[in-house]
Design a protein around this motif. Structure first.
Motif, PDB file in Angstrom:
ATOM      1  N   MET A 132      -9.151   7.755  22.738  1.00  0.00           N
ATOM      2  CA  MET A 132      -8.960   6.523  23.687  1.00  0.00           C
ATOM      3  C   MET A 132      -7.849   7.107  24.723  1.00  0.00           C
ATOM      4  O   MET A 132      -6.907   7.644  24.562  1.00  0.00           O
ATOM      5  CB  MET A 132      -8.483   5.653  22.879  1.00  0.00           C
ATOM      6  N   GLN A 133      -8.321   6.643  26.136  1.00  0.00           N
ATOM      7  CA  GLN A 133      -7.424   6.774  27.112  1.00  0.00           C
ATOM      8  C   GLN A 133      -7.534   5.815  28.154  1.00  0.00           C
ATOM      9  O   GLN A 133      -8.700   5.135  28.164  1.00  0.00           O
ATOM     10  CB  GLN A 133      -7.228   8.083  27.652  1.00  0.00           C
ATOM     11  N   GLY A 134      -6.577   5.362  28.851  1.00  0.00           N
ATOM     12  CA  GLY A 134      -6.963   4.337  29.961  1.00  0.00           C
ATOM     13  C   GLY A 134      -5.575   4.065  30.274  1.00  0.00           C
ATOM     14  O   GLY A 134      -4.436   4.131  29.952  1.00  0.00           O
ATOM     15  N   LYS A 135      -5.680   2.653  31.167  1.00  0.00           N
ATOM     16  CA  LYS A 135      -4.414   2.146  31.561  1.00  0.00           C
ATOM     17  C   LYS A 135      -3.873   1.184  30.395  1.00  0.00           C
ATOM     18  O   LYS A 135      -4.484   0.633  29.645  1.00  0.00           O
ATOM     19  CB  LYS A 135      -4.760   1.036  32.687  1.00  0.00           C
ATOM     20  N   SER A 136      -2.516   1.262  30.194  1.00  0.00           N
ATOM     21  CA  SER A 136      -1.769   0.756  29.126  1.00  0.00           C
ATOM     22  C   SER A 136      -2.060  -0.682  29.031  1.00  0.00           C
ATOM     23  O   SER A 136      -2.202  -1.014  27.697  1.00  0.00           O
ATOM     24  CB  SER A 136      -0.218   0.980  29.398  1.00  0.00           C
ATOM     25  N   ASP A 137      -2.044  -1.417  30.121  1.00  0.00           N
ATOM     26  CA  ASP A 137      -2.308  -3.061  29.723  1.00  0.00           C
ATOM     27  C   ASP A 137      -3.695  -2.970  29.361  1.00  0.00           C
ATOM     28  O   ASP A 137      -3.822  -4.130  28.661  1.00  0.00           O
ATOM     29  CB  ASP A 137      -2.052  -3.769  31.446  1.00  0.00           C
ATOM     30  N   GLU A 145       5.308   7.629  21.084  1.00  0.00           N
ATOM     31  CA  GLU A 145       5.958   6.695  20.301  1.00  0.00           C
ATOM     32  C   GLU A 145       5.331   6.361  19.080  1.00  0.00           C
ATOM     33  O   GLU A 145       4.022   6.289  19.120  1.00  0.00           O
ATOM     34  CB  GLU A 145       6.523   5.635  21.547  1.00  0.00           C
ATOM     35  N   GLN A 146       6.221   5.724  18.175  1.00  0.00           N
ATOM     36  CA  GLN A 146       5.489   4.747  17.136  1.00  0.00           C
ATOM     37  C   GLN A 146       5.920   3.273  17.464  1.00  0.00           C
ATOM     38  O   GLN A 146       4.986   2.499  16.945  1.00  0.00           O
ATOM     39  CB  GLN A 146       6.607   5.312  15.895  1.00  0.00           C
ATOM     40  N   ALA A 147       6.596   3.067  18.604  1.00  0.00           N
ATOM     41  CA  ALA A 147       6.894   1.741  18.868  1.00  0.00           C
ATOM     42  C   ALA A 147       5.914   1.382  19.958  1.00  0.00           C
ATOM     43  O   ALA A 147       6.106   1.424  21.179  1.00  0.00           O
ATOM     44  CB  ALA A 147       8.298   1.641  19.485  1.00  0.00           C
ATOM     45  N   VAL A 148       4.373   1.184  19.522  1.00  0.00           N
ATOM     46  CA  VAL A 148       3.438   1.338  20.396  1.00  0.00           C
ATOM     47  C   VAL A 148       3.618   0.228  21.356  1.00  0.00           C
ATOM     48  O   VAL A 148       3.119   0.325  22.825  1.00  0.00           O
ATOM     49  CB  VAL A 148       2.129   1.009  19.405  1.00  0.00           C
ATOM     50  N   LEU A 208      -5.378  -1.001  27.316  1.00  0.00           N
ATOM     51  CA  LEU A 208      -5.214  -0.417  25.846  1.00  0.00           C
ATOM     52  C   LEU A 208      -4.645  -1.767  24.924  1.00  0.00           C
ATOM     53  O   LEU A 208      -5.022  -1.795  23.843  1.00  0.00           O
ATOM     54  CB  LEU A 208      -4.591   0.702  25.663  1.00  0.00           C
ATOM     55  N   LYS A 209      -3.688  -2.217  25.616  1.00  0.00           N
ATOM     56  CA  LYS A 209      -2.861  -3.062  24.923  1.00  0.00           C
ATOM     57  C   LYS A 209      -3.562  -4.545  24.601  1.00  0.00           C
ATOM     58  O   LYS A 209      -3.275  -5.094  23.471  1.00  0.00           O
ATOM     59  CB  LYS A 209      -1.810  -3.825  25.799  1.00  0.00           C
TER      60      LYS A 209
END
Ligand SMILES: Nc1ncnc2c1ncn2[C@@H]1O[C@H](COP(=O)(O)OP(=O)(O)OP(=O)(O)O)[C@@H](O)[C@H]1O
Ligand SMILES: [Mg+2]
Lengths: 235, 287
Positions: free
Chosen positions: A215-220, A192-195, A222-223
């Motif tokens: 980078m990698q990890g849990k979405s919240d 996605e571009q709608a990050v 990274l947010k």
């Protein structure tokens, strides 16, 4: 146990390498998202998984089985379905014919009636327009058709390449919410571009930069990441 | 200029028009599916004619077996040519395709010459001819036209209503999307090419019932088929049918009122003018 396990993937075009030792897992549940700027290699990565792009090296394990040497068209029957970048619906076919094409694989053909019910329930507008030529649908409707067509193959894994491109913010939210709902029962990998929105509906995220996972990890988590916010959300 | 001649000219034009349309459809399906131009069309039309001829020679009771056998042989021949040659031409420069398929033409034509002599032949089916005043209608032409119409309708129906047809249309529109649906594009190429060759053979077998033919006789028909394809918009079978009728009528008019020798010249003039004015073909929509 991950549903999709990509190990140490290298590939490229001619002499130019596009992906460098990319490893990525998609869990058996929920939504995983792959983010990255234009040209970072997201589509190339998805093409590797569906078999449209040859690997230089690495392995792709799906459903506990290596699919690296399986031909592209056979992978659909294994349960992998991709909504490609730019939708690629069949413009000169009706909505219904597009969906029938989606149920082409032997596995999907027998369940076609049931699949029709499901996707029509999910996208009622497609039912209203079942006889209409797909090329005359609006952009949002075309995107829904592309997603519905991918679901017709009864995938075990749904992958989507920038489905929000070209959609209004309202439609983007609608499509992403729909994905969130689909993700409750079907594992999904979204590019996605709608990050912001993608991180909201996914549990795990990867960030690709110049062909490498940076980078990698849990979405919240990274947010909240400063660097990511600066790079992709302009905040 | 008599009314009878005019009527006769139009009728003859439509008759041959269906055959041009059939040969054109063979070309256009192949082009639509795999973007290959079958430059061996002429030799394949003649091969179809010989298949019809020999079938009739050994079984001279009906015209139907020749049609069936030419369809069957055309299909198998198509698979053979695809697997041996055409498969390797996909995505290659146009010049490579041109040279290889002209090579194939030469091999086919000279083999026919060597096997079956240069003598012109025709299928000696005894069809009666009916006359109405000065207009005469040979039932052989009516039969051939009906067969061509039936074949055309059959192909269009298969395209529109069957799974196979839908898959071919999918591959014509978007190979990558078709692959993602699980379609084996290579297999569709094989079948699409064979279907095209089948129609080409059928056009030949039907031609042989109304016109004499010889090993090198395919070129004029192939040239007409190319015009039909361009006028009918590349890759569009319905357009081919109409373009076939137009070119058939033109062909017939030039023959009646000028000289048949000039018919291909006029057909090509029409094609060139079409190219200049409407590059998308007569039936095509503007991009
Ligand atoms: N068919 C191709 N031939 C040569 N190079 C290609 C091809 N497709 C992609 N590339 C190159 O590979 C790199 C990765 O491209 P890719 O399309 O995977 O990026 P992407 O992350 O999907 O970008 P976008 O967000 O713009 O869709 C780019 O440098 C691109 O120029
Ligand atoms: Mg992309």
């Amino acid at each position: 146990m991950a549903l999709l396990e990509v190990k140490d993937l290298n590939t490229g075009y001619g002499p130019i390498q596009a992906l460098w030792s990319v490893s990525l897992n998609v869990e058996n549940k929920g939504i995983t998202t792959l983010l990255g700027a234009n040209g970072s290699g997201k589509s190339t990565f998805l093409h590797c998984i569906v078999g449209l792009q040859k690997l230089w090296s690495g392995d792709i394990i799906f459903d506990n089985k290596s699919i690296t040497s399986i031909k592209a068209n056979k992978r659909t029957d294994q349960g992998i379905s991709l909504v490609p970048e730019g939708r690629r619906i069949f413009f000169n076919m009706s909505v219904k014919e597009n969906l029938v094409m989606g149920a082409y694989t032997p596995n999907a053909r027998g369940k076609m009636d049931d699949s029709f019910e499901q996707v029509y329930a999910m996208f009622p507008v497609l039912k209203e327009r079942t006889g209409q030529r797909a090329g005359t649908l609006s952009g949002g409707e075309q995107q829904m058709l592309a997603i519905a067509r991918a679901l017709m193959s009864r995938p075990k894994l749904l992958m989507l390449d920038e489905v929000s491109t070209g959609l209004s913010p309202v439609l983007t939210t609608l499509v992403m919410d729909t994905l969130g709902k689909i993700g409750e029962t079907l594992p999904i990998l979204v590019v996605e571009q709608a990050v912001e929105k993608a991180l909201e509906i996914s549990h795990t995220a990867y960030v690709l930069e110049n062909g490498k996972i940076v980078m990698q990890g849990k979405s919240d988590e990274l947010k909240r990441d400063e660097n990511l916010r600066k790079a992709y959300m302009g905040i | 200029m008599s009314l009878e001649l005019l009527a006769q000219t139009i009728i003859n034009g439509l008759f041959i028009g269906f055959l041009f349309g059939l040969a054109g459809m063979g070309l256009t399906i192949i082009f639509g599916v795999m973007k290959i131009i079958n430059f061996a069309t002429g030799a394949m039309i003649m091969l179809g004619a010989y298949v019809g001829y020999w079938t009739y020679t050994y079984w001279p009771y009906s015209a139907i077996p020749g049609i069936i056998v030419s369809v069957g042989v055309g299909f198998l021949f198509g698979i053979l040519v695809y697997q041996v040659l055409v498969r390797r031409l996909i995505g290659k420069p146009l010049l490579t395709t041109l040279l290889v398929l002209f090579g194939l033409t030469s091999i086919l034509e000279n083999s026919m010459l060597n096997l079956w002599s240069p003598n012109p032949r025709s299928i000696p089916i005894d069809f009666p001819t009916y006359s109405y005043g000065l207009i005469s209608i040979s039932t052989s032409r009516v039969f051939v036209s009906i067969m061509a119409i039936v074949a055309t309708i059959l192909v269009l129906a298969v395209f529109k209503y069957t799974t196979f047809g839908r898959i071919i249309r999918a591959v014509i529109q978007d190979k990558i999307a078709a692959t993602l649906m699980g379609v084996d594009v290579n297999r569709v190429y094989t079948l699409g090419f064979s279907l095209g060759v089948t129609l080409t053979f059928l056009a030949g077998a039907l031609l042989a019932m109304v016109y004499p033919f010889e090993p090198f006789g395919g070129l004029p028909y192939a040239l007409m088929a190319f015009v039909v394809v361009v006028l009918g918009t590349l890759g569009n079978p319905v357009g081919c049918l109409f373009a076939g009728l137009i070119i058939g009528t033109v062909h017939s008019f030039v023959g009646s009122y000028w000289t048949l020798n000039m018919s291909p010249a006029v057909a090509y003039l029409i094609m060139i003018i079409t190219f200049l004015l409407r590059p998308q073909g007569l039936m095509g929509k503007k991009e």
